[in-house]
Design an enzyme around this catalytic site. Sequence first.
Site, PDB file in Angstrom:
ATOM      1  CE  LYS A  14      -2.084  -1.047   3.875  1.00  0.00           C
ATOM      2  NZ  LYS A  14      -1.486  -2.315   4.327  1.00  0.00           N
ATOM      3  NE  ARG A  89      -4.148  -1.251   9.691  1.00  0.00           N
ATOM      4  CZ  ARG A  89      -3.094  -0.684   9.090  1.00  0.00           C
ATOM      5  NH1 ARG A  89      -3.139   0.569   8.725  1.00  0.00           N
ATOM      6  NH2 ARG A  89      -2.018  -1.384   8.835  1.00  0.00           N
ATOM      7  NE  ARG A 128       8.088  -2.324   6.279  1.00  0.00           N
ATOM      8  CZ  ARG A 128       6.800  -2.053   6.145  1.00  0.00           C
ATOM      9  NH1 ARG A 128       6.414  -1.223   5.205  1.00  0.00           N
ATOM     10  NH2 ARG A 128       5.905  -2.596   6.924  1.00  0.00           N
ATOM     11  NE  ARG A 134       6.587  -0.128  10.539  1.00  0.00           N
ATOM     12  CZ  ARG A 134       5.579  -0.219   9.679  1.00  0.00           C
ATOM     13  NH1 ARG A 134       5.658   0.371   8.504  1.00  0.00           N
ATOM     14  NH2 ARG A 134       4.494  -0.892  10.000  1.00  0.00           N
ATOM     15  NE  ARG A 146       2.382  -4.947  11.125  1.00  0.00           N
ATOM     16  CZ  ARG A 146       3.456  -4.587  10.427  1.00  0.00           C
ATOM     17  NH1 ARG A 146       4.655  -4.982  10.814  1.00  0.00           N
ATOM     18  NH2 ARG A 146       3.333  -3.838   9.372  1.00  0.00           N
TER      19      ARG A 146
END
Length: 190
Positions: A14, A89, A128, A134, A146
């Site tokens: 996204k 969401r 990532r 993160r 998640r």
Amino acid sequence: MLNLVLFGPPGSGKGTQAETIIAKYNLVHLSTGDMLRAEIAAQSKLGLEAKTLMDKGELVPDAIVIGMIESKLDSNKSAAGFVFDGFPRTVTQAEALDKLLATRNVPIKAVLSLYVSEAELTKRILERGKTSGRPDDQNEKIVKNRVVEYRTKTEPLAKYYEAQGKLKQVIGEGTKEEIFALLSKEIDKI
Ligand code: B4P
């Protein structure tokens, strides 16, 4: 006004695709994930509250993200349109967004849904995590949480938008350019 929602599980591309869409169509990118990370970096009260939830891979309360989006709509009144990335969401968020846009008479034109297999999602996010810094990208258990949050709270939104005739399914696997071409094709039909 060209208002688009980018929809899909964590790691579906996204944020990646939003960057090229806003450049091509001259839109404003509204990523609730980025806004929350900015609050964390600023060590605001809201950021500290969000951080404990985000680090566990859980969603932050609806009221927080709805308030953030409302203030961005108000501060970008001359925008040609918005790309909503990671928002809504939950069904509550989707209903709130519809209301916010209805009062401004600028409805969502399309919801672009990226399909990516679960194995590829986990692979991308952990990759990532090596450089993103993160905490929610670095632990497979959190990444899986998640995805569970997505399946239980976010995926039902597909039906919500399908009922409005706005849902467009796009394959999210392939090169970034191939996926962008598929998304552009859908946007150009609007
Ligand atoms: P987000 O920041 O939205 O994080 P995300 O779901 O992981 O999506 P992201 O945009 O980062 O990933 P992308 O697919 O672009 O949310 C983080 C957290 O914030 C949430 O867990 C939640 O706690 C909170 N939050 C945010 N919004 C909320 C809301 N509305 N309500 C409640 N809580 C909220 O990219 C993933 C990786 O894949 C990248 O490294 C990219 O380079 C790579 N990639 C992309 N396309 C690829 C391709 N075609 N091939 C290979 N790799 C690709």
